[in-house]
Design an enzyme around this catalytic site. Structure first.
Site: not given
Ligand code: BES
Ligand code: ZN
Length: 634
Positions: A295, A319-320, A323, A342, A409
C-alpha cells in the site's frame, strides 16, 4: 561503547514511562499522545522522544549496472528536550559522512550489528536543525530487488523496486524506521535515460528526457511507506484520480483488469470519508514482487498475478486502497499492533467488495479468508506458537516479518465484524469514519484503540463483549460471525455429486467464478489420487489455468496427489512467480515426500535468483538451503 548500548531500545523503559504518564484528555478519559510522545518500538533503534525527523529531502542516483543507490538524505529534526544526539536506523549502508546545516561535519558512530541493522548515532550541537547523511547502499540491500532485463515482461530494460515494510527501508535509506515516526519528503532521483522513476509520492506520467525526476510527498508518512520503482513503464488513466503504470506489454491488460478502481475509490469515500492522498495509482511490477500488493501511498505496488483476465482478483486493489485509511492514515504504532493495519483493512476491503461486486462475492471472499484463518490457527497451535494467534503480538527479539501472519488479517477482520454485529452496521460505520478523521496522520497502539472503542462505542451502546478474548486470547472466539454462502453450498452439492460418481464434465459449473473454483479445489478430499485429478483436469483445464489463485491451489493438490502432468507447470510457476504467499505452501507441500524434496531443491536452485530477499529468506529457511552453487540452465 557501554554508553552506546544504552541507546538500544532495551533502554526504552524511559519511553514506556513517558507513554504511561501521558495526559488524559479532559472529559473523555482517553489517553492523548502529544507530538513527542512515541510508544516503544522494539524494532527501531531510534529514540524519538529525544530527537525525531519531520521531513526528508532525498537526493539519489540509481546505478542500475552497479546495482547501487548513492546520494544523500537530509532531515529536519525536532528535539523537545534539546538532546545532544539523534539516532537513525541503518542496515548494510555505507555512511560516507554526516553534516549539520550551518555547522559542518558532525561526529557519528555506528552501533553493533543485530537483526535490526545498526544504529547510526549523530552528535547534535545545540543549534542543529538539519542533518545530512551521505551514503550508498550495500550489495545485498534487502529492500531492493534489481532485475535484469530478461526478468521483466518486456525483456529489454532493467528494473528496480523497493519493499519497505516492515523494517527494510533502513537498507536503502538511513532513517528512523519506526511506523510511529512520520515525516514528509521530497526526492530528486537520477536514473538511466529511457527509464521512468516512480515513488510513493506525486508522480510523473511519462519518461523524462534526462533521467531526472523530482517527487513530493506532502502528507507525513512513516518510513516503511517510502517506495521507489524504476523501469520501462507506461501510464494509463483509469478515472479522474486513478491510473495504472506497467511495462508497455502489460499496461493495456492491466488497465482493463483494474477498470473498477475509480469506482472503488468513490465507494471507499462514501463509507469512511475523504481520500486524503489526491491520486490513487497502481503499478504492476514484474512477477518476482514478493507480495500480492503493498500500500505505498498514492501508488500501490502490485503483483502481475492478479491480472486474471476476468477482473476476479481485484479485491487486492480494494485491500491496498483501503490501507489509504487503515494503515497509511491511522498507522499501527509498532509491529505488535499490526492487526490495526491489516484487520481494519480486510474489513474495509470486504465492504468495498460488497458495494462494488455484491454480497455474494463478499461472503465468498470472507469464507475463503476464514478458512485461511482456521488453517493458520491450527498450524500455529501445532507449533506451540499460541501467542501468535493473539491479535496483539509480542515480536520482541524477532524479525517482524516472521511473526506477521493471517491472524492479524482475518482474526482482526473477524473482531471488527463481531463488533459490527453487536452495534449494527450504521453505528459501526459512523464509529469507523470518526476514527479515521480523528486519528488521521497519527499512529495507534492497541491499548489506545481499545480505550477509544470502549469509550466511544461499546459503553455508549451498552455492549458487553469479551474484547480481551479477541485481542489477547488464542484462536477464534465463539462470537465470530461466519457467513453462509448459497453459492458455496451449491459448490459443495456439486462436489458431493462428483464424489458419488457423476462425471466431472457433467457438473453444473457454468456460473462459477474464481471464488467457487477455489472453494471446490480446496475441498478435494485428501488422498483423492492422481486419476481423479486427471479427470478434473480434462474437464476444466486447471493445469493450463491463467488464474494464479486457482493454479496455486491446483498445483498444491497436484503435488499432494502426485499428479505428474502438472509438474512442468509447477516448475514454471515457481521459477517465474516470486509471490511468497504462493511459494510457501507449494514448497511446503513438496517437502512432504522425498521425491518432492528433491524436486523442491532442483526447482529452487534455478528459481532463487528470481526471488526478492523477502521470499529468499523464507524459502532458504524452509528448505534449509545451503547450496551456493550457481543455478543451472537459467
Ligand atoms: N501491507 C501488506 C503487505 C506486507 C505485510 C508487506 C507485512 C510486508 C509486511 C499488504 O497490504 C498486504 O496485505 N498484501 C496482501 C494482499 C492482501 C489482499 C491480503 C498480500 O501481499 O498477499
Ligand atoms: Zn494489507
Amino acid at each position: 561503547m557501554t554508553k552506546f548500548l544504552l541507546t538500544h531500545p532495551i533502554a526504552g523503559i524511559a519511553t514506556i514511562a513517558l507513554f504511561a504518564a501521558s495526559c488524559t484528555t479532559e472529559g473523555t478519559g482517553e489517553v492523548a499522545l502529544g507530538h513527542s510522545d512515541h510508544p516503544m518500538d522494539h524494532h527501531s533503534n531510534a529514540r524519538p522522544s529525544e530527537a525525531s525527523i519531520t521531513h526528508l529531502d532525498l537526493d539519489i542516483t540509481v546505478d542500475m549496472d552497479a546495482r547501487r543507490i548513492e546520494g544523500s538524505a537530509s532531515y529536519d529534526v525536532v528535539r523537545p528536550g534539546r538532546a545532544g544526539r539523534i539516532i537513525f536506523d541503518t542496515e548494510g549502508l555505507e555512511i560516507l559522512g554526516v553534516t549539520i546545516d550551518g555547522v559542518g561535519e558532525a561526529a557519528y558512530r555506528l552501533g553493533p550489528k543485530s537483526f535490526l541493522g545498526q544504529a547510526l548515532e549523530v552528535d547534535l550541537p545545540p543549534e542543529a536543525e538539519r542533518v545530512r547523511i551521505d551514503y550508498r547502499t550495500g550489495p545485498d540491500a534487502k529492500a531492493l530487488q534489481w532485475l535484469a532485463p530478461h526478468q521483466t515482461a518486456g525483456g529489454n530494460a532493467p528494473f528496480l523496486f523497493t519493499q519497505g515494510q516492515a523494517i527494510l527501508t533502513r537498507t536503502w535509506i538511513p532513517v528512523q524506521d519506526s511506523p510511529g515516526i512520520r515525516f514528509t519528503y521530497t526526492a530528486k532521483v537520477r536514473v538511466p535515460t529511457g527509464l521512468l522513476a516512480l515513488m510513493s509520492a506525486e508522480n510523473p506520467q511519462r519518461i523524462s528526457a534526462d533521467g531526472q525526476y523530482t517527487f513530493r510527498m506532502d502528507q507525513p508518512i512513516p518510513a516503511y511507506l517510502i517506495a521507489l520503482a524504476v523501469g520501462d513503464l507506461e501510464f494509463r488513466g483509469l478515472g479522474a484520480r486513478t491510473g495504472v503504470y506497467a511495462e508497455p506489454s502489460v499496461v493495456e491488460k492491466a488497465a482493463w483488469e483494474f477498470a473498477d478502481t475509480e469506482r472503488m475509490l468513490e465507494v471507499s469515500e462514501d463509507l469512511y470519508g475523504p481520500y486524503r492522498w489526491e491520486r490513487y495509482d497502481v503499478i504492476v511490477l514484474p512477477p518476482s514482487f514478493p507480495f500480492g500488493g503493498m500500500e505505498n501511498p498514492r501508488l500501490t505496488f502490485a503483483t502481475p498475478t492478479i491480472i486474471a483476465g476476468d477482473r476476479s482478483l481485484t479485491a487486492l486493489i480494494a485491500h491496498e486502497m483501503a490501507h489509504s485509511w487503515s494503515g497509511n492514515l491511522v498507522t499501527n504504532a509498532t509491529w505488535d499492533d499490526f492487526w490495526l493495519n491489516e484487520g481494519f483493512t480486510v474489513y474495509f476491503e470486504n465492504r468495498i467488495c460488497e458495494a462494488v461486486y455484491g454480497q455474494d462475492y463478499a461472503h465468498m471472499h470472507h469464507l475463503l479468508g476464514h478458512q485461511d484463518l482456521e488453517a493458520t490457527v491450527a498450524r500455529l497451535k501445532a507449533k506451540g506458537q499460541t501467542a501468535d494467534t493473539h491479535l496483539r503480538l509480542d515480536l520482541t527479539g524477532r524479525d517482524p516479518d516472521e511473526g506477521l501472519t493471517d491472524v492479524a488479517y482475518e482474526k482482526g477482520f473477524a473482531f471488527l465484524r463481531a463488533i459490527e454485529e453487536r452495534v449494527g452496521r450504521e453505528v459501526f460505520d459512523g464509529f469507523l469514519r470518526d476514527y479515521f478523521d480523528r486519528f488521521a496522520f497519527q499512529s495507534m497502539t492497541t491499548d489506545r484503540f481499545l480505550d477509544h472503542l470502549r469509550i466511544n462505542l461499546l459503553e455508549p451502546h451498552g455492549v458487553t463483549m469479551d474484547v480481551a478474548a479477541w485481542v489477547d486470547g488464542p484462536g477464534i472466539p465463539a462470537d465470530a460471525v461466519v457467513p453462509v454462502s448459497d453459492r458455496f453450498i451449491k459448490v459443495e452439492a456439486e462436489m458431493e455429486r462428483w464424489m458419488a460418481g457423476a462425471p466431472a464434465r457433467d457438473l453444473i459449473t457454468t456460473e462459477w467464478t474464481t471464488h467457487e473454483w477455489l472453494h471446490f479445489l480446496r475441498a478435494l478430499q485428501p488422498g483423492i489420487g492422481a486419476a481423479r485429478l486427471a479427470e478434473l483436469d480434462q474437464a476444466f483445464q486447471f493445469t493450463a489455468s491463467g488464474n494464479s489463485e486457482i493454479l496455486a491451489v491446483w498445483l498444491d493438490q497436484s503435488i499432494a496427489n502426485d499428479y505428474g502432468v502438472a509438474y512442468e507447470r509447477l516448475d514454471q510457476f515457481l521459477t517465474t512467480v516470486g509471490r511468497r504467499k504462493f511459494l510457501v505452501p507449494l514448497y511446503q507441500r513438496l517437502l512432504e515426500t522425498e521425491k518432492g524434496r528433491i524436486m523442491a531443491q532442483t526447482i529452487y536452485r534455478n528459481a532463487r535468483p528470481n526471488y526478492h530477499s523477502v521470499s529468499v529468506r523464507t524459502i532458504d529457511e524452509l528448505l534449509a538451503w545451503k547450496d551456493t552453487s550457481p543455478p543451472v540452465d537459467f
